[in-house]
Design a protein around this motif. Sequence first.
Motif, PDB file in Angstrom:
ATOM      1  N   LEU A  54       0.738  -1.206  -0.023  1.00  0.00           N
ATOM      2  CA  LEU A  54       0.075  -0.079   0.046  1.00  0.00           C
ATOM      3  C   LEU A  54       0.898   1.239   0.041  1.00  0.00           C
ATOM      4  O   LEU A  54       0.706   2.350  -0.685  1.00  0.00           O
ATOM      5  CB  LEU A  54      -0.934  -0.021   1.291  1.00  0.00           C
ATOM      6  CG  LEU A  54      -2.113  -0.736   1.274  1.00  0.00           C
ATOM      7  CD1 LEU A  54      -2.841  -0.571   2.489  1.00  0.00           C
ATOM      8  CD2 LEU A  54      -3.022  -0.196  -0.067  1.00  0.00           C
ATOM      9  N   ARG A  55       1.869   1.138   0.810  1.00  0.00           N
ATOM     10  CA  ARG A  55       2.726   2.584   1.087  1.00  0.00           C
ATOM     11  C   ARG A  55       3.621   2.719  -0.313  1.00  0.00           C
ATOM     12  O   ARG A  55       3.714   3.719  -0.599  1.00  0.00           O
ATOM     13  CB  ARG A  55       3.595   2.433   2.234  1.00  0.00           C
ATOM     14  CG  ARG A  55       4.678   3.575   2.539  1.00  0.00           C
ATOM     15  CD  ARG A  55       5.447   3.353   3.377  1.00  0.00           C
ATOM     16  NE  ARG A  55       6.366   2.277   3.381  1.00  0.00           N
ATOM     17  CZ  ARG A  55       7.259   1.889   4.443  1.00  0.00           C
ATOM     18  NH1 ARG A  55       7.347   2.340   5.539  1.00  0.00           N
ATOM     19  NH2 ARG A  55       8.187   0.752   3.811  1.00  0.00           N
ATOM     20  N   ALA A  56       4.252   1.664  -0.910  1.00  0.00           N
ATOM     21  CA  ALA A  56       5.002   1.766  -2.140  1.00  0.00           C
ATOM     22  C   ALA A  56       4.244   1.938  -3.370  1.00  0.00           C
ATOM     23  O   ALA A  56       4.644   2.267  -4.270  1.00  0.00           O
ATOM     24  CB  ALA A  56       5.865   0.312  -2.210  1.00  0.00           C
ATOM     25  N   GLY A  57       3.077   1.413  -3.409  1.00  0.00           N
ATOM     26  CA  GLY A  57       2.316   1.060  -4.796  1.00  0.00           C
ATOM     27  C   GLY A  57       1.058   1.999  -4.960  1.00  0.00           C
ATOM     28  O   GLY A  57       0.605   2.426  -6.254  1.00  0.00           O
ATOM     29  N   LEU A  58       0.394   2.315  -3.910  1.00  0.00           N
ATOM     30  CA  LEU A  58      -0.930   3.120  -4.054  1.00  0.00           C
ATOM     31  C   LEU A  58      -0.544   4.401  -4.750  1.00  0.00           C
ATOM     32  O   LEU A  58      -1.318   4.856  -5.523  1.00  0.00           O
ATOM     33  CB  LEU A  58      -1.609   3.400  -2.606  1.00  0.00           C
ATOM     34  CG  LEU A  58      -2.860   3.989  -2.750  1.00  0.00           C
ATOM     35  CD1 LEU A  58      -3.959   2.917  -3.209  1.00  0.00           C
ATOM     36  CD2 LEU A  58      -3.357   3.971  -1.098  1.00  0.00           C
ATOM     37  N   GLY A  59       0.537   5.098  -4.534  1.00  0.00           N
ATOM     38  CA  GLY A  59       0.657   6.454  -5.158  1.00  0.00           C
ATOM     39  C   GLY A  59       1.002   6.484  -6.567  1.00  0.00           C
ATOM     40  O   GLY A  59       0.423   7.408  -7.233  1.00  0.00           O
ATOM     41  N   SER A  60       1.243   5.278  -7.370  1.00  0.00           N
ATOM     42  CA  SER A  60       1.230   5.054  -8.610  1.00  0.00           C
ATOM     43  C   SER A  60      -0.059   4.556  -9.299  1.00  0.00           C
ATOM     44  O   SER A  60      -0.017   4.495 -10.792  1.00  0.00           O
ATOM     45  CB  SER A  60       2.441   4.012  -8.811  1.00  0.00           C
ATOM     46  OG  SER A  60       3.760   4.477  -8.409  1.00  0.00           O
ATOM     47  N   PHE A  83      15.140   1.729 -14.198  1.00  0.00           N
ATOM     48  CA  PHE A  83      14.202   2.883 -13.995  1.00  0.00           C
ATOM     49  C   PHE A  83      13.488   2.835 -12.704  1.00  0.00           C
ATOM     50  O   PHE A  83      12.724   2.030 -12.260  1.00  0.00           O
ATOM     51  CB  PHE A  83      13.643   3.119 -15.136  1.00  0.00           C
ATOM     52  CG  PHE A  83      14.360   3.215 -16.777  1.00  0.00           C
ATOM     53  CD1 PHE A  83      15.139   4.255 -16.822  1.00  0.00           C
ATOM     54  CD2 PHE A  83      14.316   2.071 -17.342  1.00  0.00           C
ATOM     55  CE1 PHE A  83      15.923   4.489 -17.530  1.00  0.00           C
ATOM     56  CE2 PHE A  83      15.115   2.049 -18.444  1.00  0.00           C
ATOM     57  CZ  PHE A  83      16.268   3.357 -18.843  1.00  0.00           C
ATOM     58  N   GLU A  84      13.688   4.008 -11.935  1.00  0.00           N
ATOM     59  CA  GLU A  84      13.019   3.967 -10.621  1.00  0.00           C
ATOM     60  C   GLU A  84      11.394   3.990 -10.938  1.00  0.00           C
ATOM     61  O   GLU A  84      10.572   3.787 -10.070  1.00  0.00           O
ATOM     62  CB  GLU A  84      13.376   5.327  -9.981  1.00  0.00           C
ATOM     63  CG  GLU A  84      12.304   5.413  -8.547  1.00  0.00           C
ATOM     64  CD  GLU A  84      12.923   4.454  -7.792  1.00  0.00           C
ATOM     65  OE1 GLU A  84      12.119   4.232  -6.620  1.00  0.00           O
ATOM     66  OE2 GLU A  84      14.080   3.962  -7.711  1.00  0.00           O
ATOM     67  N   ASP A  85      10.734   4.851 -12.006  1.00  0.00           N
ATOM     68  CA  ASP A  85       9.380   4.862 -12.399  1.00  0.00           C
ATOM     69  C   ASP A  85       8.775   3.535 -12.592  1.00  0.00           C
ATOM     70  O   ASP A  85       7.881   3.131 -12.206  1.00  0.00           O
ATOM     71  CB  ASP A  85       9.197   5.824 -13.583  1.00  0.00           C
ATOM     72  CG  ASP A  85       7.771   5.959 -13.832  1.00  0.00           C
ATOM     73  OD1 ASP A  85       6.997   6.678 -12.959  1.00  0.00           O
ATOM     74  OD2 ASP A  85       7.148   5.378 -14.757  1.00  0.00           O
ATOM     75  N   GLN A  86       9.722   2.659 -13.108  1.00  0.00           N
ATOM     76  CA  GLN A  86       9.128   1.344 -13.288  1.00  0.00           C
ATOM     77  C   GLN A  86       9.191   0.385 -12.085  1.00  0.00           C
ATOM     78  O   GLN A  86       8.215  -0.465 -11.985  1.00  0.00           O
ATOM     79  CB  GLN A  86      10.107   0.610 -14.506  1.00  0.00           C
ATOM     80  CG  GLN A  86       9.633   1.177 -16.068  1.00  0.00           C
ATOM     81  CD  GLN A  86      10.269   0.267 -16.953  1.00  0.00           C
ATOM     82  OE1 GLN A  86      11.338  -0.674 -16.785  1.00  0.00           O
ATOM     83  NE2 GLN A  86       9.868   0.214 -18.295  1.00  0.00           N
ATOM     84  N   HIS A  87      10.195   0.597 -11.195  1.00  0.00           N
ATOM     85  CA  HIS A  87      10.180   0.125  -9.965  1.00  0.00           C
ATOM     86  C   HIS A  87       8.843   0.488  -8.988  1.00  0.00           C
ATOM     87  O   HIS A  87       8.168  -0.505  -8.577  1.00  0.00           O
ATOM     88  CB  HIS A  87      11.223   0.720  -9.075  1.00  0.00           C
ATOM     89  CG  HIS A  87      12.656   0.095  -9.540  1.00  0.00           C
ATOM     90  ND1 HIS A  87      13.938   0.488  -8.911  1.00  0.00           N
ATOM     91  CD2 HIS A  87      12.975  -0.930 -10.643  1.00  0.00           C
ATOM     92  CE1 HIS A  87      14.732  -0.304  -9.825  1.00  0.00           C
ATOM     93  NE2 HIS A  87      14.346  -0.916 -10.503  1.00  0.00           N
ATOM     94  N   ARG A  88       8.298   1.711  -9.206  1.00  0.00           N
ATOM     95  CA  ARG A  88       7.105   2.259  -8.594  1.00  0.00           C
ATOM     96  C   ARG A  88       6.040   1.397  -9.055  1.00  0.00           C
ATOM     97  O   ARG A  88       5.053   0.964  -8.376  1.00  0.00           O
ATOM     98  CB  ARG A  88       6.927   3.524  -8.878  1.00  0.00           C
ATOM     99  CG  ARG A  88       7.800   4.430  -7.838  1.00  0.00           C
ATOM    100  CD  ARG A  88       7.451   5.958  -7.613  1.00  0.00           C
ATOM    101  NE  ARG A  88       7.550   6.687  -8.937  1.00  0.00           N
ATOM    102  CZ  ARG A  88       8.654   7.286  -9.421  1.00  0.00           C
ATOM    103  NH1 ARG A  88       9.613   7.266  -8.490  1.00  0.00           N
ATOM    104  NH2 ARG A  88       8.581   7.772 -10.606  1.00  0.00           N
ATOM    105  N   GLN A  89       5.928   1.273 -10.414  1.00  0.00           N
ATOM    106  CA  GLN A  89       4.867   0.499 -11.142  1.00  0.00           C
ATOM    107  C   GLN A  89       4.961  -0.753 -10.905  1.00  0.00           C
ATOM    108  O   GLN A  89       3.808  -1.413 -10.820  1.00  0.00           O
ATOM    109  CB  GLN A  89       5.047   0.864 -12.764  1.00  0.00           C
ATOM    110  CG  GLN A  89       4.737   2.203 -13.080  1.00  0.00           C
ATOM    111  CD  GLN A  89       4.161   2.450 -14.382  1.00  0.00           C
ATOM    112  OE1 GLN A  89       3.574   1.382 -15.037  1.00  0.00           O
ATOM    113  NE2 GLN A  89       4.436   3.376 -15.118  1.00  0.00           N
TER     114      GLN A  89
END
Length: 283
Positions: free
Chosen positions: A40-46, A247-253
Amino acid sequence: MGSTPRDRRRRAMSAFWLAMTGVAALLTVIPLLLIFFHLLRAGLGSMNLAFFTSVPAPVGQPGGGVGNGVLGTALLVGLAALMGLPVAIGAGIFLAEAEGGRLANGIRFVTDVMNGIPSIVIGIFVWAWVVVAMGGFTAFAGGVALALMLIPMVTRTTEEMVRLVPKELKEGALALGFTRWRTTLGVVLPAARSGILTGVLVALARIAGETAPLLFTAFGNPFWSARLDQPIAALPVQIFQYAISPFEDQHRQAWAASLLLIGLVLAMNLVARFLIRSPFRSR
């Protein structure tokens, strides 16, 4: 009469072991809760509308989504269920009814062996026999791989659930003149329905998160595709690809896609709870 020392010892032991089972249950739940809250903390924002409706962005560019992966996962799991469930449920009923026959023992042994085979081995097997024969990676091959994982799990669950049906129900139906197959379909299966459905949904939830066999069969696809003769996207494969990306953006996704996958599994379990609730439960 007052309680004797023996009664007090028995109550103390009962309370102790009840407390220990509660601690064991808590130790089981805590890691699951920690995983869920971290997702929830790592993925909800994306998560946004584009995340659910878009295909992955070109490598190195931010944005994009996993809409094609959601579609592909649903198609692969549905295909595996279509191919595997009739075989698995039929085999489970046969094993429960045949009991100790040679054929039943042989099928039961093969089923147990298949349950222990690593998923990557199943992926390599399907690659050698289906992907090579079809000349390329396909959604159909991915469905075959997941079906091979589904069949032994549901077979054993069905067998155990059918065995739990009281023999008096079968004997009563046979005494009323029902044939054996009508007894199985009309009496045994409805009585075992809740357990079988629960086992089916657990098996579907497990194969929905498999990555290794899909790397050798469905392979993945960065575009929308629902054709069975073409490679297809899948959420687990996209999570794997995003996780190893620099890439950090893909980590978030990847975190967001993991949260979505957990949410889909949770939804399946809630649906199962709704479907198997007793019709006689007070409202």
